[in-house]
Each structure stands twice: as C-alpha cells, then as structure tokens.
Motif scaffolding. Structure first.
Motif, PDB file in Angstrom:
ATOM      1  N   VAL A   1      44.773  56.788  26.187  1.00  0.00           N
ATOM      2  CA  VAL A   1      44.300  57.339  24.935  1.00  0.00           C
ATOM      3  C   VAL A   1      44.123  56.003  24.183  1.00  0.00           C
ATOM      4  CG1 VAL A   1      45.088  58.549  22.880  1.00  0.00           C
ATOM      5  CG2 VAL A   1      45.961  59.266  25.181  1.00  0.00           C
ATOM      6  N   GLN A   2      42.810  56.054  23.635  1.00  0.00           N
ATOM      7  CA  GLN A   2      42.085  55.057  23.140  1.00  0.00           C
ATOM      8  C   GLN A   2      42.014  54.920  21.593  1.00  0.00           C
ATOM      9  OE1 GLN A   2      38.537  53.638  25.506  1.00  0.00           O
ATOM     10  NE2 GLN A   2      40.085  52.939  27.164  1.00  0.00           N
ATOM     11  N   SER A   3      42.124  56.445  21.123  1.00  0.00           N
ATOM     12  CA  SER A   3      41.849  56.537  19.649  1.00  0.00           C
ATOM     13  C   SER A   3      42.768  57.477  18.952  1.00  0.00           C
ATOM     14  CB  SER A   3      40.490  56.648  19.309  1.00  0.00           C
ATOM     15  OG  SER A   3      40.406  56.633  18.008  1.00  0.00           O
ATOM     16  N   TRP A   4      43.582  57.269  17.915  1.00  0.00           N
ATOM     17  CA  TRP A   4      44.293  58.347  17.443  1.00  0.00           C
ATOM     18  C   TRP A   4      44.456  58.133  15.891  1.00  0.00           C
ATOM     19  CZ3 TRP A   4      46.211  54.768  20.286  1.00  0.00           C
ATOM     20  CH2 TRP A   4      47.434  54.093  19.991  1.00  0.00           C
ATOM     21  N   ASP A   5      45.146  59.259  15.073  1.00  0.00           N
ATOM     22  CA  ASP A   5      45.559  58.967  13.734  1.00  0.00           C
ATOM     23  C   ASP A   5      46.842  59.380  13.804  1.00  0.00           C
ATOM     24  OD1 ASP A   5      42.992  58.580  13.378  1.00  0.00           O
ATOM     25  OD2 ASP A   5      42.448  60.351  11.838  1.00  0.00           O
ATOM     26  N   GLN A   6      47.653  58.966  12.847  1.00  0.00           N
ATOM     27  CA  GLN A   6      48.862  59.192  12.465  1.00  0.00           C
ATOM     28  C   GLN A   6      49.370  58.507  10.953  1.00  0.00           C
ATOM     29  OE1 GLN A   6      50.365  55.835  15.510  1.00  0.00           O
ATOM     30  NE2 GLN A   6      52.212  56.175  13.846  1.00  0.00           N
ATOM     31  N   PRO A   7      50.515  59.263  10.671  1.00  0.00           N
ATOM     32  CA  PRO A   7      51.202  58.767   9.626  1.00  0.00           C
ATOM     33  C   PRO A   7      52.227  57.462  10.246  1.00  0.00           C
ATOM     34  CG  PRO A   7      51.476  60.948   9.712  1.00  0.00           C
ATOM     35  CD  PRO A   7      50.990  60.659  10.744  1.00  0.00           C
ATOM     36  N   ILE A   8      52.234  56.335   9.179  1.00  0.00           N
ATOM     37  CA  ILE A   8      52.954  55.171   9.684  1.00  0.00           C
ATOM     38  C   ILE A   8      53.707  54.773   8.362  1.00  0.00           C
ATOM     39  CG2 ILE A   8      51.249  53.407   9.222  1.00  0.00           C
ATOM     40  CD1 ILE A   8      52.456  52.452  12.206  1.00  0.00           C
ATOM     41  N   ILE A   9      54.974  54.170   8.844  1.00  0.00           N
ATOM     42  CA  ILE A   9      55.701  53.421   7.599  1.00  0.00           C
ATOM     43  C   ILE A   9      55.287  51.945   7.450  1.00  0.00           C
ATOM     44  CG2 ILE A   9      58.001  52.978   6.991  1.00  0.00           C
ATOM     45  CD1 ILE A   9      59.127  55.061   8.913  1.00  0.00           C
ATOM     46  N   ASN A  10      54.876  51.919   6.232  1.00  0.00           N
ATOM     47  CA  ASN A  10      54.561  50.555   5.677  1.00  0.00           C
ATOM     48  C   ASN A  10      55.639  50.031   4.774  1.00  0.00           C
ATOM     49  OD1 ASN A  10      53.035  48.157   5.207  1.00  0.00           O
ATOM     50  ND2 ASN A  10      51.747  49.028   3.838  1.00  0.00           N
ATOM     51  N   GLN A  11      56.509  48.972   5.461  1.00  0.00           N
ATOM     52  CA  GLN A  11      57.444  48.072   4.690  1.00  0.00           C
ATOM     53  C   GLN A  11      57.210  46.717   4.817  1.00  0.00           C
ATOM     54  OE1 GLN A  11      61.185  49.664   5.601  1.00  0.00           O
ATOM     55  NE2 GLN A  11      62.471  48.386   4.015  1.00  0.00           N
ATOM     56  N   PRO A  12      56.357  46.199   3.787  1.00  0.00           N
ATOM     57  CA  PRO A  12      56.112  44.645   4.075  1.00  0.00           C
ATOM     58  C   PRO A  12      56.922  43.865   3.627  1.00  0.00           C
ATOM     59  CG  PRO A  12      54.748  45.665   2.162  1.00  0.00           C
ATOM     60  CD  PRO A  12      55.685  47.028   2.574  1.00  0.00           C
ATOM     61  N   GLU A  13      58.119  43.957   3.935  1.00  0.00           N
ATOM     62  CA  GLU A  13      58.966  42.974   3.528  1.00  0.00           C
ATOM     63  C   GLU A  13      60.188  42.657   4.914  1.00  0.00           C
ATOM     64  OE1 GLU A  13      60.944  44.921   0.215  1.00  0.00           O
ATOM     65  OE2 GLU A  13      62.334  45.895   1.533  1.00  0.00           O
ATOM     66  N   THR A  14      60.664  41.547   4.815  1.00  0.00           N
ATOM     67  CA  THR A  14      61.726  41.165   5.906  1.00  0.00           C
ATOM     68  C   THR A  14      63.082  41.238   5.567  1.00  0.00           C
ATOM     69  OG1 THR A  14      60.080  39.452   6.954  1.00  0.00           O
ATOM     70  CG2 THR A  14      62.276  39.189   7.578  1.00  0.00           C
ATOM     71  N   GLY A  15      63.808  42.127   6.235  1.00  0.00           N
ATOM     72  CA  GLY A  15      65.000  42.230   5.978  1.00  0.00           C
ATOM     73  C   GLY A  15      66.191  41.636   6.700  1.00  0.00           C
ATOM     74  N   ILE A  16      67.399  41.732   6.665  1.00  0.00           N
ATOM     75  CA  ILE A  16      68.469  40.916   7.482  1.00  0.00           C
ATOM     76  C   ILE A  16      69.292  41.828   8.171  1.00  0.00           C
ATOM     77  CG2 ILE A  16      70.421  39.519   7.227  1.00  0.00           C
ATOM     78  CD1 ILE A  16      69.116  37.866   5.019  1.00  0.00           C
ATOM     79  N   LEU A  17      69.164  41.486   9.404  1.00  0.00           N
ATOM     80  CA  LEU A  17      70.183  42.337  10.196  1.00  0.00           C
ATOM     81  C   LEU A  17      71.354  41.053  10.900  1.00  0.00           C
ATOM     82  CD1 LEU A  17      67.838  44.375  12.378  1.00  0.00           C
ATOM     83  CD2 LEU A  17      69.020  45.160  10.139  1.00  0.00           C
ATOM     84  N   GLY A  18      72.433  41.037  10.576  1.00  0.00           N
ATOM     85  CA  GLY A  18      73.274  40.190  11.057  1.00  0.00           C
ATOM     86  C   GLY A  18      74.610  40.193  11.494  1.00  0.00           C
ATOM     87  N   ILE A  19      74.973  39.591  12.434  1.00  0.00           N
ATOM     88  CA  ILE A  19      76.366  39.839  12.829  1.00  0.00           C
ATOM     89  C   ILE A  19      77.065  38.560  12.736  1.00  0.00           C
ATOM     90  CG2 ILE A  19      77.885  40.276  14.970  1.00  0.00           C
ATOM     91  CD1 ILE A  19      75.795  42.163  15.976  1.00  0.00           C
ATOM     92  N   LEU A  20      78.196  38.633  11.856  1.00  0.00           N
ATOM     93  CA  LEU A  20      79.252  37.396  11.851  1.00  0.00           C
ATOM     94  C   LEU A  20      80.201  37.323  13.043  1.00  0.00           C
ATOM     95  CD1 LEU A  20      79.119  35.663   9.613  1.00  0.00           C
ATOM     96  CD2 LEU A  20      81.420  36.749   8.475  1.00  0.00           C
ATOM     97  N   VAL A  21      80.230  36.032  13.810  1.00  0.00           N
ATOM     98  CA  VAL A  21      81.107  36.025  14.756  1.00  0.00           C
ATOM     99  C   VAL A  21      82.187  35.097  14.498  1.00  0.00           C
ATOM    100  CG1 VAL A  21      79.477  36.814  16.353  1.00  0.00           C
ATOM    101  CG2 VAL A  21      79.646  34.402  15.998  1.00  0.00           C
ATOM    102  N   LYS A  22      83.586  35.182  15.082  1.00  0.00           N
ATOM    103  CA  LYS A  22      84.294  34.073  14.966  1.00  0.00           C
ATOM    104  C   LYS A  22      85.416  34.125  16.352  1.00  0.00           C
ATOM    105  CE  LYS A  22      88.566  33.063  12.304  1.00  0.00           C
ATOM    106  NZ  LYS A  22      88.398  31.605  12.361  1.00  0.00           N
TER     107      LYS A  22
END
Length: 456
Positions: free
Chosen positions: A72-93
C-alpha cells in the motif's frame, strides 16, 4: 489468558498482595463521550484538528502518507501529534548484589485492566513542567540530575510510528547507591520477577517494556567469523548498519498534514471519527476520574484500535546463538524513514478480505506454528495514555527455516541490544518483544542468571 493469582510461577504472593492493595487507591474511571463533550478541547465537527485549548499536551491531526514502495503506497489517517520528549525511567539499585528495579502501579484511561506495572517515572514534558497544575512527578529528580548516579541507559526512542507523528521519549535506566524508599504505589522488584510478570496478559505496561529492552544483553557468545554468510545467514554489525542506511536512502516516505475533514475514507459521526470500512481504528472521546495520579479528573480524545494486533519474531540459531528475523519498516511517524521491526507486525483482521498474496510476509507461518515451536505467547497492552484498550499478541516462534528476503535480516540479540544504545533504530514493537526475549535467552552466567539463583 494466564491467571493472575497468588503463589503462581508468574505472580508470587508478595507481589499479588502489593498490587491488589495498590488497586484500591490507584485507579481510573472512564466514560466514553462524544468528542464535542470534551472539556478544554476544541473538537467542533468541522475542526481541522483536535487540540487542547492550552496549546500543550497533544493534538490529533490528519495525515496523508506516500511510500515509494510497499503493498500500500498511499493512505490517509488521523495521527497523534505530540511534539515534546517525555521521560520513561527506571531506577535500579543493588540489594546484596541483586539488581532491583523501582516500579510503580500506574492507572491509565486506556488500560484494559486499569492498573499496570509501569516505570519509576512515566511523564510527558507537559506533565513534569506542571502544565496540568497537578502534583509533582515522584522520583523525577533522579532522571533530571544524574551526575551523582550511574546512568545505565539514556537514549531517545520512538513511540509507535503508525499512531504517533515523530514522537520520542527519553528512555533511561539510572542506578543509585543510596537508600531510596518506595512510596505508596511503588515497589522494588528484581529483574527476574519482572520478566516472569511479562508472561501475564496486560500487566507490564508498554512504557515499562520499552525501558526494560534498554537493559544490556549479557554474555552472549559471538558467532564465529567462519559462520558469517550473506543472504540468509547472520550479518556483521557493519553490514547491518549499511543495510539500514541503504533503505533510508532508497525509500521515500512523504507525509502531508491535512485537516481531519479532508481525510479520504474517514467519517466524523456522533461517537467519533471512524474509517468507512469499519477497520483500522476510531478516534473517540473519554472523560476520566482518577485516584493516585497527579490530576484527579480530565477529558481527552483517544485512539481505539479494531481487533487485537500481532507482533512476532521468528527465531533460529546460528552456532547455537539465537537470532531474530527483523524487518525494515517505513512508517509515517518515523523520524528517519525506517526502523527495525518484528518479523510480523500487523492487525490480522485488517487483511481478512484480501487475497493471500496481499497478506504480510510470514504472517501465516507465525499463526500456524506448531505449539512446540512457540516459546512465548502473551497479549500485552499498548500505551494507555493515548490508546484505548489497544493490545498486541506477542509471539516468539522458533524455526529451522532461514528465509532470505531483502527487507529482512537475521540479527543476534546482542546486536539488537547494541542498536538500542542509539536513537531510531529499533521500533517500539520490536523493543516490546526484546524485553520478552531477555527473559527467554539471557544466558547462564549473566547477572540475571545469578539473580534467579538467589531469588528462587
């Protein structure tokens, strides 16, 4: 579905008691409402995009995609636009030499089971900068000020590029030496415990899986140079990088942002936005009441997929070393044209009406695999903050076949893990499966193996 009960191999009694106690105080109550009923959102029927009146958080926009190659070489769709970088973090010890991770029980409006096991920190920039005017994010300071700690992983990785437009999160693993108390809703778990919990449907969140995949893969023996073959054999890392770069140079992905009202094949109805075929996904509205989160109530649009997706790796061995078959996947939300995805990544019901030749490569091989070849099989949820009750069946299937196709390559787990140190090489779906593969193939003699002996 694997049962979540006390004293099972997957959920020991102590975890079960903690998780059920957390469920009493951390939850969301979700009501589906028309898009026009969303407070603080501009969602009029003729709106070009669904946007928050603050101008922050995220928007849902229209996108038209053109690919230079593909079924499939062309299509339309809704998409989420969130132009910011979040943090996903795991603390380990390390406790007595055993690595433990600080995990939280987190409720998201899109979670099927309400509560899921999530990273220590899971926050967008809007969240941790206080745009929502809610409580501060616990433990955030460990990931914003890392000088006094050991950083095991720190890399920006993509979100799901079929749902999100060039969205990235900073995936972090930070080791501390001082004592850190587990606040209400948080607990210290060993890696072995977390990896056992991955075998329970809809328990370990997608964001947790993404960060867990950044853990180094330890102790894998190298494939001998004499076994290196082009084509269906394993690739050197240099060949692999050249293969990816060639694809990014060859494939043209053009995207054009459009008003939602101009998307071909999509219709706005009383309950949301849907494709005229009844396939793919809907854009819906939800009103949320929450306990145990930074904010107690809000409303928002979400994406709700039709049908359960499938992400699968074919696995074979070269000189005894497990290799997975990865696929170059150009997607509209990719920052750099293509990323490496699983062998199969699709929603099978979207292909039921098409002839066999139009089905994704290896889909039927994965779906018809003999039970003794299926090494991992669990259904896990996608990100519950933006996606509503959206899930993928995760399959790992061992095979003796070594198919040769230009869009696919066999890579070792250590090679895939090494690529995870860099941004935009391994997509979210492959990272989710890689977290599962760590539990299957972490070799004897590694830190994880020692941990298993100490915690058994």
């Amino acid at each position: 579905m694997k049962e979540f009960l006390a004293d099972t191999p997957y959920a020991p009694a102590a975890f079960h008691r903690w998780f059920e106690a957390a469920r009493q105080n951390i939850y969301t109550r979700v009501e589906r409402v028309p898009l026009t009923a969303l407070d603080s959102w501009d969602c009029a029927p003729g709106a070009a995009a669904l946007t928050h009146r603050s101008g922050r958080f995220f928007s849902i926009e229209g996108l038209r995609t053109h690919l230079s190659e593909g079924a499939v070489q062309s299509w339309d769709q809704p998409i989420i636009n969130q132009p910011e970088t979040g943090i996903l973090g795991i603390l380990v010890k390390r406790f007595g030499g055993v690595v433990r991770c600080l995990m939280q029980a987190k409720a998201e409006p899109g979670n099927i089971n309400g509560l899921q096991l999530s990273p220590t920190v899971q926050a967008t920039r809007s969240n941790f900068s206080g745009v929502h005017r809610g409580k501060p994010v616990p433990y955030l300071e460990y990931f914003q000020n890392t000088a006094a700690h050991r950083v095991i992983a720190d890399v920006r990785q993509s979100e799901q590029a079929s749902w999100f437009l060039r969205k990235r999160n900073r995936n972090m693993i930070v080791e501390v030496r001082e004592d850190v108390e587990a606040a209400d809703g948080f607990t210290w778990l060993t890696l072995a415990e977390i990896r056992r919990l991955l075998r329970i449907d809809d328990l370990v969140s997608m964001d947790a899986r993404s960060v867990l995949a950044c853990m180094p893969f330890e102790g894998e023996p190298r494939v001998r140079p004499s076994s290196h073959r082009r084509g269906s054999g394993p690739s050197t890392t240099e060949d692999l990088l050249s293969w990816i770069t060639a694809a990014r140079s060859r494939i043209d992905v053009r995207t054009e942002r459009l008003p939602l009202t101009e998307l071909k094949g999509w219709q706005r109805g009383p309950s949301g936005i849907a494709h005229e075929s009844g396939r793919f996904f809907d854009v819906i509205g939800v009103r949320v009441e929450a306990a145990g989160r930074e904010v107690g109530a809000w409303s928002q649009p979400m994406i709700a997929a039709h049908g359960t997706g499938l992400v699968a790796f074919l696995v074979t061995r070269f000189d005894g070393v497990p290799h997975v078959l990865v696929n170059q996947r150009p997607e509209p939300g990719c920052v750099d044209v293509v990323e490496l995805g699983p062998t199969v990544q699709c929603t099978p019901r979207n292909y039921d009406h098409l002839p066999p030749g139009a089905r994704p490569l290896f889909l039927d091989e994965v779906l018809t695999a003999a039970p003794e070849r299926i090494r991992f099989d669990v259904t896990l949820s996608d990100e519950g903050g933006r996606l509503f009750h959206t899930r993928n069946r995760h399959l790992v299937v061992e095979t003796d076949e070594r198919p040769d196709h230009p869009g696919f390559r066999w890579v070792s787990l250590s090679q895939l893990s090494a690529l995870m140190r860099h941004s935009h090489y391994v997509n979210m779906e492959a990272r989710s499966l890689l977290a599962c593969l760590h539990a299957l193939y972490e070799p004897a003699g590694s830190a994880l193996a020692n941990e298993r002996r100490e915690t058994s």
